[in-house]
Design an enzyme around this catalytic site. Structure first.
Site, PDB file in Angstrom:
ATOM      1  N   GLN A 252       0.820  -1.210   0.000  1.00 45.80           N
ATOM      2  CA  GLN A 252       0.000   0.000   0.000  1.00 45.80           C
ATOM      3  C   GLN A 252       0.852   1.259   0.000  1.00 45.80           C
ATOM      4  OE1 GLN A 252      -3.506  -0.319  -0.467  1.00 45.80           O
ATOM      5  NE2 GLN A 252      -2.422  -2.215  -0.944  1.00 45.80           N
ATOM      6  N   HIS A 255       1.688   2.930  -3.306  1.00 48.47           N
ATOM      7  CA  HIS A 255       0.632   3.616  -4.041  1.00 48.47           C
ATOM      8  C   HIS A 255       0.866   5.114  -4.117  1.00 48.47           C
ATOM      9  CE1 HIS A 255      -2.626   1.067  -5.352  1.00 48.47           C
ATOM     10  NE2 HIS A 255      -2.644   0.401  -4.222  1.00 48.47           N
ATOM     11  N   GLU A 320      -9.390   0.863   5.411  1.00 52.12           N
ATOM     12  CA  GLU A 320      -9.842   0.425   4.082  1.00 52.12           C
ATOM     13  C   GLU A 320      -9.583  -1.074   3.919  1.00 52.12           C
ATOM     14  OE1 GLU A 320      -8.881   1.459  -0.621  1.00 52.12           O
ATOM     15  OE2 GLU A 320      -7.462   2.021   0.951  1.00 52.12           O
ATOM     16  N   HIS A 321      -8.351  -1.491   4.180  1.00 48.49           N
ATOM     17  CA  HIS A 321      -7.970  -2.909   4.110  1.00 48.49           C
ATOM     18  C   HIS A 321      -7.517  -3.365   5.494  1.00 48.49           C
ATOM     19  CE1 HIS A 321      -6.862  -1.171   0.084  1.00 48.49           C
ATOM     20  NE2 HIS A 321      -7.626  -2.172  -0.313  1.00 48.49           N
ATOM     21  N   ASP A 354      -7.160  -6.868  -4.516  1.00 43.77           N
ATOM     22  CA  ASP A 354      -7.025  -5.825  -5.535  1.00 43.77           C
ATOM     23  C   ASP A 354      -7.303  -6.352  -6.933  1.00 43.77           C
ATOM     24  OD1 ASP A 354      -6.504  -3.586  -4.073  1.00 43.77           O
ATOM     25  OD2 ASP A 354      -4.345  -3.586  -4.386  1.00 43.77           O
ATOM     26  N   HIS A 413     -54.065  16.885   2.941  1.00 44.73           N
ATOM     27  CA  HIS A 413     -53.738  15.461   3.043  1.00 44.73           C
ATOM     28  C   HIS A 413     -54.952  14.683   3.550  1.00 44.73           C
ATOM     29  CE1 HIS A 413     -49.600  16.680   2.483  1.00 44.73           C
ATOM     30  NE2 HIS A 413     -49.152  15.433   2.630  1.00 44.73           N
TER      31      HIS A 413
END
Length: 424
Positions: A252, A255, A320-321, A354, A413
């Site tokens: 990661q 990235h 996230e992971h 992934d 109504h």
């Protein structure tokens, strides 16, 4: 890699740099305005300015798809096929159907599930290529039944789109790909131009300009999420191989300089081994500079007293992971409340998710896993409630409706109900 105690670790979440986003937003809003006013002309201008290419057409032509098929390897084609089958198999379970149920006196209630008409998928491009993102975004939309799926991706300096992205898109049945990137692509999908159709929803990752553009057009069009930098959190005990943990943390970190890699472990000895492994493996990476910056700025190894403490920290981070690298990891799933994707055991590394396993890799970041979910088939449909009453059923429940309406001071109504039970 820094080793700290549980007490030292402070969960700050992802904090916004107000001045940074103020500057970006000014640029983004100007781009959106220009695209709305000038349409295609603005897109061609931004291609020259940002992509350094003069385009003759925004749409990828048939011969470019044909050329792409010749350029990619047989091994790549097979990999796409295997990945697509796995992704399709997983997401097939998310397909929702309309449903109805019937009650006494002629009452029918239900929910009608309808796919969106058009979806725009943003695929980052230029120097990089992300065919896996094509797979993860297009397949769920296809399974949802979306009839029109379009892709936007920045062109390379030669004016073409990466062959691997083109091949993957064509393999999935997407034939309309537009050569546009950045905030201008988001604006074009949101509002339409002479060439680009206005879509119902925009999905797919991108840089800060793409993310902020999605934020600003939201409401005029739907979006999947505003994704931040990638994150991984590995929970490991003394049984986890240090070299595996280090490799996963770096998967990661490479990235983005802003990516976050955290290991939480109950073993001080393992923490020391992981720190050394990270340093050794860093020196072997082609993207060492990016990964090193990420690790130095955002990397941490947190030593906890026990797994209970580790799980508490995980749920505060909402990563996230999340990788659980200890024996019988599946038995502890009930302890995890907040995570985008959970990988169990030492042989379920994050890159498996992934690319190939099947679950979607578009995941909530920046702590949003506390309320958000991975991209799925459900993101490409909308639902309508169905209500049908017979005359007898309406008259039976009319007094209750009138009471509630009158209590709220909404006499029209109430009249809408009472007029139907008056004598004919």
């Amino acid at each position: 890699m820094k080793i700290i105690s549980y007490e030292e670790f402070q969960v700050n979440g992802q904090t916004s740099d107000i001045e940074k986003y103020k500057e970006i937003d000014e640029i983004v809003l100007n781009i959106i305005k220009n695209v709305r006013l000038k349409g295609d002309r603005a897109l061609f201008q931004y291609a020259r300015k940002f992509d350094r290419v003069t385009l003759e057409s925004l749409l990828v032509e048939d011969e470019e798809f044909e050329e792409a098929e010749q350029l990619v390897s047989a091994e790549f084609k097979k990999s796409v096929e295997v990945a697509a089958n796995n992704i399709r198999e997983f997401h097939q379970h998310q397909v929702e159907k309309s449903w109805f149920f019937h009650k006494e006196n002629g009452i029918t209630l239900g929910q009608k599930v309808t796919p969106m008409d058009r979806v725009g998928v943003y695929i980052p491009g230029g120097k990089a290529a992300y065919p896996s993102t094509v797979l993860m975004n297009v397949i769920p939309a296809k399974l949802a039944g979306v009839p029109e799926i379009f892709i936007a991706t920045p062109p390379q300096e030669n004016g073409k789109i990466n062959a691997h992205v083109l091949y993957t898109a064509k393999f999935l049945g997407v034939e309309r790909i537009y050569k546009m990137g950045g905030a201008q692509a988001v604006a074009a999908f949101a509002y339409g131009t002479e060439t680009i159709p206005k879509v119902s929803k925009i999905v797919g990752p991108g840089n800060d300009f793409v993310a902020r553009a999605k934020k600003w057009v939201f409401g005029d069009v739907a979006i999947d999420m505003i994704a931040g930098p990638s994150e991984i959190c590995v929970v490991a005990d003394e049984s986890a191989p240090a070299k595996y943990v280090a490799a996963d943390l770096l998967s990661q970190a490479e990235h983005d300089e802003a990516a976050t890699s955290i290991c939480i472990t109950t073993s001080e000895e393992l923490a020391e081994k992981i720190s050394k492994e990270v340093e050794q493996q860093l020196s072997e990476l082609p993207r060492e500079k990016i990964a090193r910056t990420s690790i130095e700025n955002n990397g941490k190894i947190v030593v906890t007293e026990n797994l209970e403490q580790a799980f508490k920290l995980v749920n505060e981070i909402a990563p996230e992971h999340l990788q659980l690298m200890f024996e019988n990891a599946s038995e502890y799933l009930s302890e995890i409340k907040h995570a985008g994707a959970i990988f169990l055991g030492s042989y379920s590394p994050e890159p498996l998710g992934d690319y190939l396993a099947g679950p979607n890799h578009t995941l909530p970041t920046s702590g949003t896993a506390k309320f958000a979910s991975p991209l799925g088939v459900y993101d490409f449909v909308k639902k309508s409630s169905i209500i049908q009453y017979s005359e007898e059923a309406l008259k039976k429940e009319a007094p209750y409706i009138e009471t509630l309406a009158n209590m709220e001071g909404l006499e029209a109504h109430a009249k809408s109900i009472s007029i139907r039970r008056e004598e004919r």
